[in-house]
Design a protein around this motif. Structure first.
Motif, PDB file in Angstrom:
ATOM      1  N   ARG A   1       0.458   4.442  -2.542  1.00  0.00           N
ATOM      2  CA  ARG A   1       0.355   5.888  -1.884  1.00  0.00           C
ATOM      3  C   ARG A   1       1.549   6.837  -2.937  1.00  0.00           C
ATOM      4  O   ARG A   1       1.199   7.429  -2.756  1.00  0.00           O
ATOM      5  CB  ARG A   1       0.468   5.336  -0.822  1.00  0.00           C
ATOM      6  CG  ARG A   1       0.357   7.094   0.183  1.00  0.00           C
ATOM      7  CD  ARG A   1       0.218   7.166   1.756  1.00  0.00           C
ATOM      8  NE  ARG A   1       1.652   6.167   1.952  1.00  0.00           N
ATOM      9  CZ  ARG A   1       2.549   6.694   2.079  1.00  0.00           C
ATOM     10  NH1 ARG A   1       3.238   8.461   1.253  1.00  0.00           N
ATOM     11  NH2 ARG A   1       3.739   6.132   2.634  1.00  0.00           N
ATOM     12  N   GLU A   2       2.581   6.182  -3.044  1.00  0.00           N
ATOM     13  CA  GLU A   2       3.414   6.819  -3.252  1.00  0.00           C
ATOM     14  C   GLU A   2       3.324   7.112  -4.526  1.00  0.00           C
ATOM     15  O   GLU A   2       3.949   8.712  -4.797  1.00  0.00           O
ATOM     16  CB  GLU A   2       4.910   5.744  -3.161  1.00  0.00           C
ATOM     17  CG  GLU A   2       5.918   6.260  -2.242  1.00  0.00           C
ATOM     18  CD  GLU A   2       6.929   6.048  -2.451  1.00  0.00           C
ATOM     19  OE1 GLU A   2       7.844   6.608  -1.748  1.00  0.00           O
ATOM     20  OE2 GLU A   2       7.778   5.331  -3.401  1.00  0.00           O
TER      21      GLU A   2
ATOM     22  N   PRO B   1      10.803  -0.227   6.652  1.00  0.00           N
ATOM     23  CA  PRO B   1       9.970   1.013   6.326  1.00  0.00           C
ATOM     24  C   PRO B   1       9.820   1.506   5.455  1.00  0.00           C
ATOM     25  O   PRO B   1      11.731   1.662   4.787  1.00  0.00           O
ATOM     26  CB  PRO B   1      10.221   1.570   7.717  1.00  0.00           C
ATOM     27  CG  PRO B   1      10.219   0.825   8.503  1.00  0.00           C
ATOM     28  CD  PRO B   1      11.385   0.388   8.410  1.00  0.00           C
ATOM     29  N   LEU B   2       9.351   2.099   4.790  1.00  0.00           N
ATOM     30  CA  LEU B   2       9.319   2.916   2.925  1.00  0.00           C
ATOM     31  C   LEU B   2      10.128   4.055   3.323  1.00  0.00           C
ATOM     32  O   LEU B   2       9.613   4.900   3.910  1.00  0.00           O
ATOM     33  CB  LEU B   2       8.293   3.134   2.634  1.00  0.00           C
ATOM     34  CG  LEU B   2       8.299   2.595   1.029  1.00  0.00           C
ATOM     35  CD1 LEU B   2       9.133   1.911   0.648  1.00  0.00           C
ATOM     36  CD2 LEU B   2       6.515   2.851   0.451  1.00  0.00           C
TER      37      LEU B   2
ATOM     38  N   ASP C   1       0.445  -1.489  -0.133  1.00  0.00           N
ATOM     39  CA  ASP C   1       0.105   0.394  -0.113  1.00  0.00           C
ATOM     40  C   ASP C   1       0.854   1.021   0.560  1.00  0.00           C
ATOM     41  O   ASP C   1       0.368   2.012  -0.440  1.00  0.00           O
ATOM     42  CB  ASP C   1      -0.965   0.251   1.108  1.00  0.00           C
ATOM     43  CG  ASP C   1      -2.627  -0.872   1.254  1.00  0.00           C
ATOM     44  OD1 ASP C   1      -2.039  -1.110  -0.010  1.00  0.00           O
ATOM     45  OD2 ASP C   1      -2.955  -0.645   1.944  1.00  0.00           O
ATOM     46  N   ASP C   2       1.850   1.265   0.894  1.00  0.00           N
ATOM     47  CA  ASP C   2       2.133   2.281   0.812  1.00  0.00           C
ATOM     48  C   ASP C   2       3.209   2.453  -0.331  1.00  0.00           C
ATOM     49  O   ASP C   2       3.697   4.041  -1.051  1.00  0.00           O
ATOM     50  CB  ASP C   2       4.118   2.439   1.737  1.00  0.00           C
ATOM     51  CG  ASP C   2       3.487   2.266   3.193  1.00  0.00           C
ATOM     52  OD1 ASP C   2       2.339   3.144   3.145  1.00  0.00           O
ATOM     53  OD2 ASP C   2       3.740   1.984   4.203  1.00  0.00           O
TER      54      ASP C   2
ATOM     55  N   ALA D   1       2.954   3.455  11.079  1.00  0.00           N
ATOM     56  CA  ALA D   1       2.690   2.926  10.097  1.00  0.00           C
ATOM     57  C   ALA D   1       3.813   1.504  10.981  1.00  0.00           C
ATOM     58  O   ALA D   1       3.897   0.201  10.681  1.00  0.00           O
ATOM     59  CB  ALA D   1       3.770   3.150   8.959  1.00  0.00           C
TER      60      ALA D   1
END
Length: 459
Positions: free
Chosen positions: A168-169, A441-442, A164-165, A185
């Motif tokens: 979203r980007e 984490p992204l 999902d990240d 997150a």
């Protein structure tokens, strides 16, 4: 050609394989139709996870956000399932598509990422369907089985958060309805990772992976009486299951329990001799001779030994009736009906499938009988005694290590449900877990995505 998956474990493996390949660097499509399909499949995966949590009684409503506990810690494992449910309920979702969902599934795309999302959606939806419709309900009742299902949900959820990240980007989540998350997150991933770790401890392997969806069959016939009638040979397995169910002992926590004996000496002899008759008939109708030393032969020997030891069993107070006469009546229906079918020559040699069903239901009924009898023999206020034929000491209690107690205990061991010999293969889920553990984490450039921006279609 690979066989079509049918069990929960096979569907879960396919989901994990598709998500692993998506996380390994599958690019996001640029065509608007492909993007719409991708986002639809992503929502299907999320909805299937919510359905699984709803079946676990962790989500009261599948389409409404649920708040997580105020705080959690690594030692508060009782809060983790609720926190997982809250994370699943807060996943962003798009409004329902204007076209029918089946039409979207029918479309095919040449984009690899869309194909992987479609595989994940179909297999995740199928896995949830198997659990919802399976005739085996142990995954809802046994704690280890519930943790096993929760482990798959947590792993898939963590994969969705990472993917999902990436969506979203590039602006592909702008049209999603996103509730305000109750956790940031990092905390969400920590909750999901800890849940997966605990589930691995509590349920290292589970037969839930071998659950299959129930076939589409008509609803069972309702019986007008509590006794399951035996009108033909095919009715015997159902009658044996009804007998096993009626033999479950009531305890002090049962509102209908008034401290009566659950089984009397007369009922015990009647049930033991009746099950011996069913076993003998099953041996005579078996498609092939029963091998000496096999499970059926050992069960028959153990039941015969109990029958010998039980002949001197009496009721200390004959006026005390047992809690229910249903086991006695059900056994009488089984024996008299089988004698009638034998007399009318309506019993024929069994097929291998019928023989297996007769053997399994007889094992379950005999096991329930042995457990109920042993409990009644050893409870403090038992009404069962061993008669003294000499008259020198009078009726005596059945003590531990006595001949009857040892015989009943041996029968329990001989009729215990065999452990599943099938092994659980979780290669794809293990690979996905390793990929999640290695994914931080992204940040910028953490996941390779295309540089396009999703254009809003003209109204």
């Amino acid at each position: 050609m690979n066989p079509r998956p049918t069990t929960y474990g096979e569907h879960a493996e396919n989901v994990a394989g598709a998500l692993t390949r998506l996380m390994s660097g599958a690019s996001i499509p640029t065509e608007e139709s492909d993007v719409d399909q991708l986002l639809f499949y992503r929502d299907v995966v999320a909805d299937s996870l919510r359905q699984r949590l709803h079946d676990l009684a962790l989500l009261p409503v599948v389409d409404r956000a649920q708040r997580a506990p105020a705080a959690w810690a690594t030692k508060q494992e009782e809060l983790l399932p609720t926190a997982v449910a809250a994370i699943a309920s807060e996943l962003p979702r798009r409004p329902p598509p204007a076209v029918r969902p089946m039409d979207l599934f029918a479309r095919r795309s040449d984009d690899p990422a869309v194909g992987l999302w479609r595989t994940a959606a179909v297999e995740s939806m199928s896995a949830s369907h198997v659990l919802s419709t399976s005739s085996d309900r142990t995954w809802r009742q046994q704690e280890s089985a519930r943790w096993h299902v929760l482990r798959d949900v947590s792993t898939t959820l963590e994969s969705l958060l990472i993917l999902d990240d990436a969506l979203r980007e590039v602006g592909l989540r702008n049209e999603h309805d996103a509730p305000v998350p109750s956790m940031d997150a990092t905390t969400r991933r920590a909750v999901l990772s800890q849940t997966t770790r605990l589930a691995g401890w509590f349920a290292p392997s589970e037969p839930t992976d071998h659950a299959v969806a129930a076939p589409d069959t008509p609803a069972p016939t309702r019986h007008a009486t509590p006794v399951h009638l035996v009108k033909r040979a095919a009715d015997l397995p159902g009658a044996q299951r009804a007998l096993a169910s009626s033999l479950r002992a009531r305890t002090a926590t049962n509102t209908g329990f008034a401290d009566e004996p659950h089984i009397t000496a007369t009922s015990a002899r009647h049930l033991v001799s009746g099950q011996l008759f069913v076993l003998d008939l099953a041996r005579r109708l078996a498609p092939q001779p029963i091998s000496p030393g096999g499970a059926v032969d050992i069960m028959n020997q153990s039941l015969t030994q109990v029958d010998r030891q039980i002949q001197r069993l009496i009721d200390l107070d004959p006026s005390r009736s047992e809690a229910t006469a249903l086991p006695f009546l059900q056994q009488a229906e089984i024996v008299t009906s089988l004698h009638r079918l034998l007399r009318d020559r309506q019993l024929h040699p069994l097929t291998p499938a019928q023989a297996d069903e007769w053997g399994e239901t007889t094992r379950a009924a005999t096991h329930a009988l042995a457990v109920s009898l042993r409990r009644e023999l050893l409870r403090d206020d038992s009404n069962l005694r061993i008669d003294d034929l000499t008259g020198s000491v009078g009726p005596t209690r059945v003590l531990r290590r006595s001949a009857l107690e040892c015989a009943v205990t041996a029968l329990i061991a001989a009729t215990r449900e065999p452990a599943s010999a099938a092994t659980t293969v979780t290669i794809q889920r293990a690979v996905l877990r390793c990929a999640l553990d290695e994914t931080p984490p992204l940040q910028a450039g953490a996941l390779p995505v295309s540089s396009h921006r999703h254009s809003t279609p003209s109204r």
